[in-house]
Design a protein around this motif. Structure first.
Motif, PDB file in Angstrom:
ATOM      1  N   MET A  18      -1.921   0.220  -1.398  1.00 31.31           N
ATOM      2  CA  MET A  18      -2.207  -0.092  -2.473  1.00 31.31           C
ATOM      3  C   MET A  18      -0.590  -0.227  -3.435  1.00 31.31           C
ATOM      4  O   MET A  18      -0.584  -1.203  -4.097  1.00 31.31           O
ATOM      5  CB  MET A  18      -2.929   1.046  -3.274  1.00 31.31           C
ATOM      6  N   GLY A  19       0.154   0.554  -3.072  1.00 31.10           N
ATOM      7  CA  GLY A  19       1.749   0.427  -3.649  1.00 31.10           C
ATOM      8  C   GLY A  19       2.227  -0.742  -3.204  1.00 31.10           C
ATOM      9  O   GLY A  19       2.758  -1.542  -4.087  1.00 31.10           O
ATOM     10  N   TRP A  20       2.115  -1.059  -2.076  1.00 30.83           N
ATOM     11  CA  TRP A  20       2.707  -2.315  -1.578  1.00 30.83           C
ATOM     12  C   TRP A  20       2.048  -3.560  -2.112  1.00 30.83           C
ATOM     13  O   TRP A  20       2.919  -4.539  -2.463  1.00 30.83           O
ATOM     14  CB  TRP A  20       2.500  -2.398   0.280  1.00 30.83           C
ATOM     15  N   PHE A  21       0.997  -3.724  -2.231  1.00 29.87           N
ATOM     16  CA  PHE A  21       0.289  -4.809  -2.784  1.00 29.87           C
ATOM     17  C   PHE A  21       0.364  -4.850  -4.415  1.00 29.87           C
ATOM     18  O   PHE A  21       0.678  -5.954  -4.780  1.00 29.87           O
ATOM     19  CB  PHE A  21      -1.583  -4.342  -2.576  1.00 29.87           C
ATOM     20  N   ARG A  22       0.759  -3.800  -4.871  1.00 30.32           N
ATOM     21  CA  ARG A  22       0.904  -3.854  -6.219  1.00 30.32           C
ATOM     22  C   ARG A  22       2.494  -4.301  -6.580  1.00 30.32           C
ATOM     23  O   ARG A  22       2.456  -5.098  -7.633  1.00 30.32           O
ATOM     24  CB  ARG A  22       1.076  -2.362  -6.906  1.00 30.32           C
ATOM     25  N   LEU A  64       6.476   5.161 -13.977  1.00 30.28           N
ATOM     26  CA  LEU A  64       4.963   5.447 -13.794  1.00 30.28           C
ATOM     27  C   LEU A  64       4.368   4.948 -12.505  1.00 30.28           C
ATOM     28  O   LEU A  64       3.496   5.801 -12.174  1.00 30.28           O
ATOM     29  CB  LEU A  64       3.989   4.468 -15.011  1.00 30.28           C
ATOM     30  N   PRO A  65       4.497   4.021 -11.890  1.00 34.19           N
ATOM     31  CA  PRO A  65       3.837   3.519 -10.509  1.00 34.19           C
ATOM     32  C   PRO A  65       3.997   4.828  -9.762  1.00 34.19           C
ATOM     33  O   PRO A  65       3.297   5.040  -8.680  1.00 34.19           O
ATOM     34  CB  PRO A  65       4.471   2.279 -10.059  1.00 34.19           C
ATOM     35  N   LEU A  66       5.284   5.038  -9.633  1.00 33.19           N
ATOM     36  CA  LEU A  66       5.802   5.994  -8.490  1.00 33.19           C
ATOM     37  C   LEU A  66       5.173   7.352  -8.795  1.00 33.19           C
ATOM     38  O   LEU A  66       4.608   8.054  -7.942  1.00 33.19           O
ATOM     39  CB  LEU A  66       7.251   6.318  -8.743  1.00 33.19           C
ATOM     40  N   LEU A  67       4.880   7.742 -10.235  1.00 39.17           N
ATOM     41  CA  LEU A  67       4.232   8.956 -10.569  1.00 39.17           C
ATOM     42  C   LEU A  67       2.678   8.964 -10.324  1.00 39.17           C
ATOM     43  O   LEU A  67       2.115  10.070  -9.694  1.00 39.17           O
ATOM     44  CB  LEU A  67       4.385   9.253 -12.234  1.00 39.17           C
ATOM     45  N   TYR A  68       2.276   7.708 -10.453  1.00 37.75           N
ATOM     46  CA  TYR A  68       0.909   7.711 -10.154  1.00 37.75           C
ATOM     47  C   TYR A  68       0.318   7.762  -8.696  1.00 37.75           C
ATOM     48  O   TYR A  68      -0.499   8.506  -8.173  1.00 37.75           O
ATOM     49  CB  TYR A  68       0.292   6.268 -10.537  1.00 37.75           C
ATOM     50  N   GLY A  69       1.564   7.393  -7.709  1.00 40.73           N
ATOM     51  CA  GLY A  69       1.418   7.348  -6.326  1.00 40.73           C
ATOM     52  C   GLY A  69       1.342   8.878  -5.854  1.00 40.73           C
ATOM     53  O   GLY A  69       0.553   9.394  -5.206  1.00 40.73           O
ATOM     54  N   LEU A  70       2.347   9.549  -6.670  1.00 41.23           N
ATOM     55  CA  LEU A  70       2.540  10.847  -6.333  1.00 41.23           C
ATOM     56  C   LEU A  70       1.424  11.889  -6.750  1.00 41.23           C
ATOM     57  O   LEU A  70       0.733  12.733  -5.801  1.00 41.23           O
ATOM     58  CB  LEU A  70       3.706  11.517  -7.283  1.00 41.23           C
ATOM     59  N   ALA A  71       0.612  11.364  -7.968  1.00 34.70           N
ATOM     60  CA  ALA A  71      -0.651  11.885  -8.461  1.00 34.70           C
ATOM     61  C   ALA A  71      -1.769  11.781  -7.310  1.00 34.70           C
ATOM     62  O   ALA A  71      -2.278  12.954  -7.081  1.00 34.70           O
ATOM     63  CB  ALA A  71      -0.960  11.360  -9.736  1.00 34.70           C
TER      64      ALA A  71
END
Length: 358
Positions: free
Chosen positions: A21-25, A57-64
């Motif tokens: 998901m992170g790569w696609f985003r 925010l995207p990094l924090l979202y992935g961590l969450a």
């Protein structure tokens, strides 16, 4: 013992989806939302704190998401212990420490050693275990030591403290000749006196130490390099007593028959090598072992002695069944809770302070 684990660790496979998901985003963000002729005039604008926070925010979202997945995997802490149930073996080592055990006809590595030193080395490996020698050790068994020469003496009671027992084995010595105040030998025929070997007394004492022990099986390993020429108990009678008491007897003859060098002290206390004639009564030892449902072995060198104890090690095995007990506390809230809080916080910020207009 204290332990930490993830009960449902299969949830960690979901982390792969988070990475995808992170790569696609990132791929989507690399595409321009609007095309301008030039943005050169915007490059000099200062980067605000809010902009820096928004980029994370995207990094924090992935961590969450990772924290939530870890919560779903059910992290647990607590105590886990194993209890062994079953019956062990009680082993009494009956060792000859008569003067003939000082004969130097064994080798450990490149060093010439006495029979007694070789026996100490192999017995410590037999009790504690040795990968090099193929000995598994007797960690679940009660082991005791009886030593005999002209008379028998219990050196260590049956114990599970094998470290202390090995220390006692290494401390065994052939009794030294008695001297007067001027250092002269009290007994003139000291060689004959030192070679007294009470095999029957040694076995009888070993059997007596095992008589009232509650164990799966009871075993005596009797090691000697001579024949019975002292004591009050006939070795054959001692073997019969062992059989009646349910004690199995393995007998081990050690060393070579014939003339071997024996260290002795002369009248002036000087240590000299004296050629001495030795004879192992193998017929007697074989008869004793047969009577008491055991086996007879002969070892003429250190490697042979190791093979003897390795064979006995395989023959006499303890049978234990392990039962595991555990008590764990669920820790999912400490992972899933912060993860959900971060997701909620990002959702609120995305709809308020960091909301993007189309």
């Amino acid at each position: 013992m204290d332990a930490f684990r993830f009960h449902s660790w299969g949830w960690f496979l979901a982390i792969v989806l988070v990475l995808l998901m992170g790569w696609f985003r990132l791929r989507l963000r690399s595409r321009p939302a609007a095309i301008f002729s030039s943005i050169e005039g915007l490059k000099g604008l200062p980067v605000t704190f809010a902009q820096r926070v928004r980029r994370t925010l995207p990094l924090l979202y992935g961590l969450a998401l990772v924290l939530i997945i870890m919560g779903l995997a059910r992290p647990q802490s607590g105590k886990s212990e194993s209890r062994l149930t079953g019956e062990g073996i009680a082993i009494e080592l009956v060792l000859d420490i008569s003067g003939s055990m000082e004969a130097i006809d064994f080798q450990l590595g490149d060093k010439d050693v006495s029979r007694l030193e070789a026996v100490k080395h192999v017995i410590s490996e037999f009790i504690l275990g040795s990968r090099a020698s193929g000995l598994s050790g007797r960690k679940d068994d009660l082991v005791g030591v009886v030593a005999f020469g002209g008379f028998a003496d219990s050196k260590c009671p049956l114990t599970l403290d094998h470290g202390a027992l090995v220390d006692i084995v290494h401390s065994l010595e052939v009794p030294k000749p008695i001297r007067d105040r001027r250092g002269r030998l009290i007994k003139a025929d000291i060689l004959k006196e030192d070679l007294a070997t009470a095999i029957g007394d040694g076995l009888a004492l070993g059997v007596d130490r095992l008589r009232n022990v509650n164990a799966k099986s009871k075993v005596v390993i009797l090691l000697t390099d001579g024949d019975n020429n002292a004591g009050v108990v006939d070795p054959r009678e001692a073997a019969e007593i062992a059989k009646e008491s349910g004690v199995k007897v393995y007998t081990v003859g050690i060393g070579r028959n014939g003339v071997v060098p024996l260290p002795q002290e002369d009248e002036f206390g000087k240590r000299v090598l004296v050629p001495a004639q030795f004879r192992i009564d193998e017929e007697l030892l074989r008869e004793m072992a047969t009577t008491a449902n055991g086996e007879y072995f002969h070892a003429s060198d250190a490697s042979g002695l190791t093979k003897v104890y390795s064979h006995i090690d395989r023959l006499e095995k303890s049978q234990f069944q392990e039962t595991k007990y555990s008590e764990y506390t669920e820790l999912f809230r400490w992972f899933a809770g912060p993860g959900l809080a971060i997701v909620l916080g990002i959702g609120i910020l995305s709809e308020t302070r960091f909301r993007s207009l189309p």
